[in-house]
Design a protein around this motif. Structure first.
Motif, PDB file in Angstrom:
ATOM      1  N   GLY A 190       0.791  -1.222   0.000  1.00 41.30           N
ATOM      2  CA  GLY A 190       0.000   0.000   0.000  1.00 41.30           C
ATOM      3  C   GLY A 190       0.825   1.274   0.000  1.00 41.30           C
ATOM      4  N   GLY A 191       2.086   1.165  -0.392  1.00 43.91           N
ATOM      5  CA  GLY A 191       2.955   2.333  -0.422  1.00 43.91           C
ATOM      6  C   GLY A 191       3.585   2.661   0.918  1.00 43.91           C
ATOM      7  N   GLY A 192       3.388   1.797   1.903  1.00 49.48           N
ATOM      8  CA  GLY A 192       3.953   2.031   3.231  1.00 49.48           C
ATOM      9  C   GLY A 192       5.363   1.507   3.349  1.00 49.48           C
ATOM     10  N   ASN A 193       5.820   1.345   4.581  1.00 49.42           N
ATOM     11  CA  ASN A 193       7.136   0.787   4.851  1.00 49.42           C
ATOM     12  C   ASN A 193       7.081   0.146   6.233  1.00 49.42           C
ATOM     13  OD1 ASN A 193       9.870   0.329   5.566  1.00 49.42           O
ATOM     14  ND2 ASN A 193      10.536   1.966   4.199  1.00 49.42           N
ATOM     15  N   VAL A 194       7.173  -1.176   6.278  1.00 49.38           N
ATOM     16  CA  VAL A 194       7.044  -1.873   7.553  1.00 49.38           C
ATOM     17  C   VAL A 194       8.308  -1.785   8.402  1.00 49.38           C
ATOM     18  CG1 VAL A 194       5.304  -3.464   6.667  1.00 49.38           C
ATOM     19  CG2 VAL A 194       7.706  -4.141   6.615  1.00 49.38           C
ATOM     20  N   ILE A 195       9.435  -1.433   7.809  1.00 46.12           N
ATOM     21  CA  ILE A 195      10.688  -1.359   8.557  1.00 46.12           C
ATOM     22  C   ILE A 195      10.924   0.042   9.102  1.00 46.12           C
ATOM     23  CG2 ILE A 195      13.202  -1.591   8.392  1.00 46.12           C
ATOM     24  CD1 ILE A 195      12.654  -3.870   6.375  1.00 46.12           C
ATOM     25  N   ARG A 196      10.705   1.051   8.272  1.00 45.05           N
ATOM     26  CA  ARG A 196      10.875   2.451   8.685  1.00 45.05           C
ATOM     27  C   ARG A 196       9.625   3.214   8.266  1.00 45.05           C
ATOM     28  NH1 ARG A 196      16.776   4.669   7.677  1.00 45.05           N
ATOM     29  NH2 ARG A 196      16.038   6.119   9.255  1.00 45.05           N
ATOM     30  N   ALA A 197       8.750   3.431   9.189  1.00 44.14           N
ATOM     31  CA  ALA A 197       7.436   4.017   8.903  1.00 44.14           C
ATOM     32  C   ALA A 197       7.499   5.375   8.209  1.00 44.14           C
ATOM     33  CB  ALA A 197       6.628   4.129  10.192  1.00 44.14           C
ATOM     34  N   ASN A 198       8.574   6.115   8.413  1.00 43.03           N
ATOM     35  CA  ASN A 198       8.669   7.437   7.787  1.00 43.03           C
ATOM     36  C   ASN A 198       9.325   7.388   6.405  1.00 43.03           C
ATOM     37  OD1 ASN A 198      11.274   6.889   8.670  1.00 43.03           O
ATOM     38  ND2 ASN A 198      11.703   9.018   9.184  1.00 43.03           N
ATOM     39  N   ARG A 199       9.563   6.219   5.885  1.00 45.62           N
ATOM     40  CA  ARG A 199      10.169   6.058   4.556  1.00 45.62           C
ATOM     41  C   ARG A 199       9.191   5.355   3.616  1.00 45.62           C
ATOM     42  NH1 ARG A 199      15.990   6.835   4.553  1.00 45.62           N
ATOM     43  NH2 ARG A 199      16.274   8.308   6.233  1.00 45.62           N
ATOM     44  N   LYS A 203       5.158   7.374  -0.566  1.00 45.68           N
ATOM     45  CA  LYS A 203       4.303   8.530  -0.849  1.00 45.68           C
ATOM     46  C   LYS A 203       5.190   9.688  -1.286  1.00 45.68           C
ATOM     47  CE  LYS A 203       0.729   6.768   1.954  1.00 45.68           C
ATOM     48  NZ  LYS A 203      -0.011   6.689   3.120  1.00 45.68           N
ATOM     49  N   ILE A 204       4.643  10.565  -2.093  1.00 44.63           N
ATOM     50  CA  ILE A 204       5.432  11.640  -2.693  1.00 44.63           C
ATOM     51  C   ILE A 204       6.204  12.447  -1.656  1.00 44.63           C
ATOM     52  CG2 ILE A 204       5.277  13.832  -3.928  1.00 44.63           C
ATOM     53  CD1 ILE A 204       3.265  12.582  -5.756  1.00 44.63           C
ATOM     54  N   SER A 205       5.579  12.785  -0.550  1.00 38.33           N
ATOM     55  CA  SER A 205       6.281  13.608   0.444  1.00 38.33           C
ATOM     56  C   SER A 205       7.517  12.895   0.987  1.00 38.33           C
ATOM     57  CB  SER A 205       5.341  13.988   1.586  1.00 38.33           C
ATOM     58  OG  SER A 205       4.843  12.828   2.224  1.00 38.33           O
ATOM     59  N   ASP A 206       7.409  11.607   1.262  1.00 33.09           N
ATOM     60  CA  ASP A 206       8.562  10.857   1.763  1.00 33.09           C
ATOM     61  C   ASP A 206       9.589  10.605   0.668  1.00 33.09           C
ATOM     62  OD1 ASP A 206       7.649  10.770   4.367  1.00 33.09           O
ATOM     63  OD2 ASP A 206       6.632   8.846   4.107  1.00 33.09           O
ATOM     64  N   ASN A 220      10.202  12.570  -1.854  1.00 29.30           N
ATOM     65  CA  ASN A 220      10.907  13.850  -2.005  1.00 29.30           C
ATOM     66  C   ASN A 220      11.908  14.075  -0.881  1.00 29.30           C
ATOM     67  OD1 ASN A 220      10.028  15.135  -4.427  1.00 29.30           O
ATOM     68  ND2 ASN A 220       8.040  15.447  -3.488  1.00 29.30           N
ATOM     69  N   ALA A 221      11.550  13.664   0.323  1.00 22.49           N
ATOM     70  CA  ALA A 221      12.405  13.897   1.484  1.00 22.49           C
ATOM     71  C   ALA A 221      13.594  12.937   1.560  1.00 22.49           C
ATOM     72  CB  ALA A 221      11.578  13.789   2.767  1.00 22.49           C
ATOM     73  N   HIS A 222      13.438  11.716   1.044  1.00 19.97           N
ATOM     74  CA  HIS A 222      14.448  10.690   1.297  1.00 19.97           C
ATOM     75  C   HIS A 222      15.113  10.092   0.069  1.00 19.97           C
ATOM     76  CE1 HIS A 222      13.350  10.823   5.481  1.00 19.97           C
ATOM     77  NE2 HIS A 222      12.088  10.656   5.152  1.00 19.97           N
ATOM     78  N   VAL A 223      14.628  10.380  -1.117  1.00 19.30           N
ATOM     79  CA  VAL A 223      15.227   9.813  -2.325  1.00 19.30           C
ATOM     80  C   VAL A 223      15.900  10.945  -3.101  1.00 19.30           C
ATOM     81  CG1 VAL A 223      14.781   8.604  -4.511  1.00 19.30           C
ATOM     82  CG2 VAL A 223      13.544   7.929  -2.443  1.00 19.30           C
ATOM     83  N   ASP A 224      17.220  10.835  -3.232  1.00 20.09           N
ATOM     84  CA  ASP A 224      17.986  11.860  -3.946  1.00 20.09           C
ATOM     85  C   ASP A 224      17.433  12.070  -5.347  1.00 20.09           C
ATOM     86  OD1 ASP A 224      19.681  12.149  -1.792  1.00 20.09           O
ATOM     87  OD2 ASP A 224      21.223  10.819  -2.608  1.00 20.09           O
ATOM     88  N   ALA A 225      17.259  13.312  -5.729  1.00 22.25           N
ATOM     89  CA  ALA A 225      16.850  13.741  -7.070  1.00 22.25           C
ATOM     90  C   ALA A 225      15.414  13.381  -7.431  1.00 22.25           C
ATOM     91  CB  ALA A 225      17.807  13.195  -8.127  1.00 22.25           C
ATOM     92  N   TYR A 226      14.613  12.908  -6.474  1.00 27.65           N
ATOM     93  CA  TYR A 226      13.237  12.528  -6.821  1.00 27.65           C
ATOM     94  C   TYR A 226      12.450  13.714  -7.368  1.00 27.65           C
ATOM     95  CZ  TYR A 226       8.571  10.603  -6.793  1.00 27.65           C
ATOM     96  OH  TYR A 226       7.324  10.198  -7.189  1.00 27.65           O
ATOM     97  N   ARG A 265       1.685   5.245  -8.787  1.00 32.39           N
ATOM     98  CA  ARG A 265       0.919   5.046  -7.555  1.00 32.39           C
ATOM     99  C   ARG A 265       1.176   6.199  -6.574  1.00 32.39           C
ATOM    100  NH1 ARG A 265      -3.307   2.832  -7.615  1.00 32.39           N
ATOM    101  NH2 ARG A 265      -3.111   2.463  -5.409  1.00 32.39           N
ATOM    102  N   ALA A 266       2.419   6.672  -6.516  1.00 38.00           N
ATOM    103  CA  ALA A 266       2.737   7.800  -5.633  1.00 38.00           C
ATOM    104  C   ALA A 266       1.951   9.039  -6.083  1.00 38.00           C
ATOM    105  CB  ALA A 266       4.233   8.073  -5.632  1.00 38.00           C
ATOM    106  N   GLU A 267       1.898   9.277  -7.378  1.00 45.35           N
ATOM    107  CA  GLU A 267       1.161  10.420  -7.912  1.00 45.35           C
ATOM    108  C   GLU A 267      -0.328  10.318  -7.577  1.00 45.35           C
ATOM    109  OE1 GLU A 267       2.124  13.207  -9.565  1.00 45.35           O
ATOM    110  OE2 GLU A 267       4.229  12.661  -9.345  1.00 45.35           O
ATOM    111  N   LEU A 268      -0.845   9.091  -7.532  1.00 40.49           N
ATOM    112  CA  LEU A 268      -2.269   8.879  -7.221  1.00 40.49           C
ATOM    113  C   LEU A 268      -2.528   8.795  -5.720  1.00 40.49           C
ATOM    114  CD1 LEU A 268      -3.101   6.218  -9.970  1.00 40.49           C
ATOM    115  CD2 LEU A 268      -3.721   8.652  -9.964  1.00 40.49           C
ATOM    116  N   GLY A 269      -1.467   8.866  -4.927  1.00 39.96           N
ATOM    117  CA  GLY A 269      -1.621   8.835  -3.476  1.00 39.96           C
ATOM    118  C   GLY A 269      -1.763   7.461  -2.871  1.00 39.96           C
TER     119      GLY A 269
END
Length: 119
Positions: free
Chosen positions: A50-59, A62-65, A67-73, A114-118
């Motif tokens: 579902g676009g989540g992350n079971v290991i690191r919830a803040n990664r 989703k577009i906001s994450d 943008n925050a964590h992937v270089d050059a996204y 999927r990220a663009e669609l939320g």
């Protein structure tokens, strides 16, 4: 080579807006998205369901994450995702030796859409 394929995909999508080429471009995009979804479900969904992350919830994926964590996204999302899929990041393994370039592009395209669609 993955970057060249990403550029080709982008060009096909741009050129595909003409009436003459729109059906083949849409079919190509649909096929890549279906392949990307299958690859994602087989290789990524255990951690990124579902676009989540079971290991690191803040990664999440989703577009906001992204943008925050992937270089050059923000500048080149498809290339940035391809790079992360190929090389991995933190706890995520790289898939360059497990997936073909076509498969990496397909799953990156799926994740970006999927990220663009939320999700």
């Amino acid at each position: 080579m993955a970057r060249a394929a990403g550029l080709i995909l982008t060009l096909l999508l741009l050129v595909g807006s003409s009436e003459l080429l729109s059906a083949p471009a849409m079919a190509f995009e649909s096929s890549a998205l279906e392949q990307g979804e299958q690859i994602f479900n087989s290789n990524c969904a255990a951690c990124h369901m579902g676009g989540g992350n079971v290991i690191r919830a803040n990664r999440t994926l989703k577009i906001s994450d992204l943008n925050a964590h992937v270089d050059a996204y923000a500048n080149t999302p498809l290339e940035a995702l391809e790079h992360e899929i190929e090389d991995g990041l933190n706890a995520m393994p790289g898939y360059a030796d497990k997936l073909s370039e076509e498969e990496i592009i397909a799953v990156a395209t799926y994740v970006e859409q999927r990220a663009e669609l939320g999700w």
